[in-house]
Motif scaffolding. Structure first.
Motif, mmCIF file in Angstrom:
data_model
loop_
_atom_site.group_PDB
_atom_site.id
_atom_site.type_symbol
_atom_site.label_atom_id
_atom_site.label_comp_id
_atom_site.label_asym_id
_atom_site.label_seq_id
_atom_site.Cartn_x
_atom_site.Cartn_y
_atom_site.Cartn_z
ATOM 1 N N CYS A 259 -54.503 -16.725 22.998
ATOM 2 C CA CYS A 259 -55.514 -15.963 22.260
ATOM 3 C C CYS A 259 -55.144 -15.822 20.788
ATOM 4 O O CYS A 259 -55.676 -14.959 20.083
ATOM 5 C CB CYS A 259 -55.681 -14.572 22.878
ATOM 6 S SG CYS A 259 -56.218 -14.588 24.587
ATOM 7 N N ILE A 260 -54.198 -16.649 20.327
ATOM 8 C CA ILE A 260 -53.724 -16.507 18.946
ATOM 9 C C ILE A 260 -54.262 -17.636 18.068
ATOM 10 O O ILE A 260 -55.057 -17.425 17.175
ATOM 11 C CB ILE A 260 -52.182 -16.507 18.860
ATOM 12 C CG1 ILE A 260 -51.590 -15.558 19.890
ATOM 13 C CG2 ILE A 260 -51.715 -16.129 17.455
ATOM 14 C CD1 ILE A 260 -50.100 -15.707 20.044
ATOM 15 N N GLU A 261 -53.824 -18.854 18.334
ATOM 16 C CA GLU A 261 -54.161 -19.954 17.428
ATOM 17 C C GLU A 261 -54.234 -21.287 18.170
ATOM 18 O O GLU A 261 -53.698 -22.278 17.698
ATOM 19 C CB GLU A 261 -53.131 -20.042 16.289
ATOM 20 C CG GLU A 261 -51.715 -19.651 16.668
ATOM 21 C CD GLU A 261 -51.054 -20.537 17.714
ATOM 22 O OE1 GLU A 261 -50.266 -21.404 17.340
ATOM 23 O OE2 GLU A 261 -51.324 -20.362 18.913
ATOM 24 N N PRO A 262 -54.861 -21.311 19.349
ATOM 25 C CA PRO A 262 -54.823 -22.543 20.126
ATOM 26 C C PRO A 262 -55.675 -23.654 19.528
ATOM 27 O O PRO A 262 -56.696 -23.396 18.888
ATOM 28 C CB PRO A 262 -55.415 -22.107 21.475
ATOM 29 C CG PRO A 262 -56.349 -21.004 21.129
ATOM 30 C CD PRO A 262 -55.681 -20.275 20.009
ATOM 31 N N ASP A 263 -55.240 -24.885 19.748
ATOM 32 C CA ASP A 263 -56.103 -26.028 19.494
ATOM 33 C C ASP A 263 -57.242 -25.922 20.499
ATOM 34 O O ASP A 263 -57.018 -25.682 21.684
ATOM 35 C CB ASP A 263 -55.310 -27.326 19.706
ATOM 36 C CG ASP A 263 -56.049 -28.551 19.192
ATOM 37 O OD1 ASP A 263 -57.282 -28.462 19.023
ATOM 38 O OD2 ASP A 263 -55.397 -29.579 18.961
ATOM 39 N N LEU A 264 -58.465 -26.081 20.018
ATOM 40 C CA LEU A 264 -59.633 -25.913 20.889
ATOM 41 C C LEU A 264 -60.308 -27.245 21.216
ATOM 42 O O LEU A 264 -61.339 -27.269 21.878
ATOM 43 C CB LEU A 264 -60.629 -24.935 20.245
ATOM 44 C CG LEU A 264 -60.052 -23.522 20.029
ATOM 45 C CD1 LEU A 264 -60.977 -22.673 19.167
ATOM 46 C CD2 LEU A 264 -59.774 -22.829 21.361
ATOM 47 N N TYR A 265 -59.741 -28.333 20.743
ATOM 48 C CA TYR A 265 -60.175 -29.697 21.098
ATOM 49 C C TYR A 265 -61.653 -29.941 20.823
ATOM 50 O O TYR A 265 -62.369 -30.507 21.658
ATOM 51 C CB TYR A 265 -59.836 -29.992 22.573
ATOM 52 C CG TYR A 265 -58.447 -29.548 22.965
ATOM 53 C CD1 TYR A 265 -57.311 -30.037 22.298
ATOM 54 C CD2 TYR A 265 -58.251 -28.617 23.987
ATOM 55 C CE1 TYR A 265 -56.038 -29.617 22.633
ATOM 56 C CE2 TYR A 265 -56.973 -28.186 24.330
ATOM 57 C CZ TYR A 265 -55.875 -28.686 23.647
ATOM 58 O OH TYR A 265 -54.621 -28.259 23.995
ATOM 59 N N PHE A 266 -62.088 -29.528 19.632
ATOM 60 C CA PHE A 266 -63.476 -29.783 19.230
ATOM 61 C C PHE A 266 -63.803 -31.272 19.283
ATOM 62 O O PHE A 266 -64.926 -31.662 19.579
ATOM 63 C CB PHE A 266 -63.720 -29.269 17.804
ATOM 64 C CG PHE A 266 -63.599 -27.779 17.635
ATOM 65 C CD1 PHE A 266 -64.202 -26.906 18.529
ATOM 66 C CD2 PHE A 266 -62.896 -27.244 16.561
ATOM 67 C CE1 PHE A 266 -64.108 -25.527 18.363
ATOM 68 C CE2 PHE A 266 -62.801 -25.879 16.381
ATOM 69 C CZ PHE A 266 -63.403 -25.014 17.282
#
Length: 285
Positions: A259-266
């Motif tokens: 919940c901090i700074e994850p890669d979200l794989y857009f």
């Protein structure tokens, strides 16, 4: 409306996928810009919201990051995700609380700071292989996998670390090397997409930095529901959450919820960036 998309010195302009958030928000008349969280020249009160995106050095600057979080909290600046969620999520002992709430986690031993580290005493006798890492870490920082036969050498290596940091000891699941790790991504607590991450042969680290291969996948409704259950343990609103786990026999073993700074794989899921931006607009409306 002015929003700071928080990043780090290594990525002053955000990573390429997150850069696309800026023009996407502009369509809603929201002015977003990349801002380095540790930049002492920034007047944070200039912004209506701060969004954590590429603050990928926070675990290397543990004390500084905690002081900065306190500063933002005292200033009363709104953040996504909320500051209280960030403060809790940066320390992986939250997994113990997740387990107490009925979430299935990887078999884990939680170790407080100690000057007398003795892994032989705490390692469950039936474990053949284990992973050790700090509770305040990311990206395989100070993480090692070891056989039981190596326990003395690992104890010696982590003795000084254990005196300064809480540690997690987790049973090594061989499935990480064959089935990989699956990430379930949620925006505003709604499922968006899922990505499977497999390490290169002979490694256990799934990060792309170490050669991990990422593939968009479509989990079953049952698995999505299990990931949703993890997200629903949060009372607070969440712009994003990434549930990382190993799937074994249709059971989700939680490794962490980012919940901090994850890669979200857009880049892997069509329209996921638009779903993310829509979630921002919904939460700040």
């Amino acid at each position: 409306m002015k929003i700071a998309l928080l990043t780090c010195e290594k990525l002053p302009n955000l990573n390429p996928e997150d850069q696309k958030i800026i023009p996407a928000l502009a369509k809603y008349n929201i002015e977003a810009s990349a801002v380095i969280w540790s930049d002492k020249t920034i007047n944070w009160t200039d912004f209506d919201y701060l969004i954590f995106r590429n603050t990928w050095d926070y675990f290397e600057k543990e004390t500084e990051f905690k002081i900065w979080l306190d500063q933002i909290e005292k200033l009363g600046i709104k953040t996504l995700n909320p500051i209280e969620v960030i403060k809790h999520n940066i320390h992986k002992f939250y997994l113990r609380e997740m387990e107490q709430q009925g979430i299935t986690i990887l078999p884990t031993v939680f170790m407080d700071k100690t000057d007398t580290l003795n892994l032989t005493e705490v390692l469950p006798s039936h474990w053949k292989k284990a992973v050790i890492k700090p509770a305040f870490s990311a990206g395989s920082y100070l993480t090692e996998v070891f056989e039981v036969s190596q326990i003395q050498a690992i104890t010696k290596k982590y003795k000084s670390i254990a005196a300064e940091k809480e540690l997690l000891l987790q049973e090594f699941m061989p499935e990480i090397q064959t089935l990989g790790e699956t990430s379930f991504i949620f925006f505003n607590k709604k499922f968006s997409h899922a990505v499977n991450k497999k390490p290169v042969d002979g490694d256990f680290r799934v990060q792309s930095l170490f050669g991990g291969k990422y593939t968009l996948v479509q989990p079953s409704a049952e698995l999505i529901e299990k990931a949703q259950k993890v997200v629903n343990t949060f009372q607070e609103k969440l712009l994003y959450a990434r549930v990382d786990g190993i799937l074994i026999d249709e059971e989700l073993f939680l490794m962490e919820i980012e919940c901090i700074e994850p890669d979200l794989y857009f880049n892997l899921s069509e329209n996921s960036l638009n779903r993310f931006v829509t979630a921002i607009v919904e939460l700040i409306a």
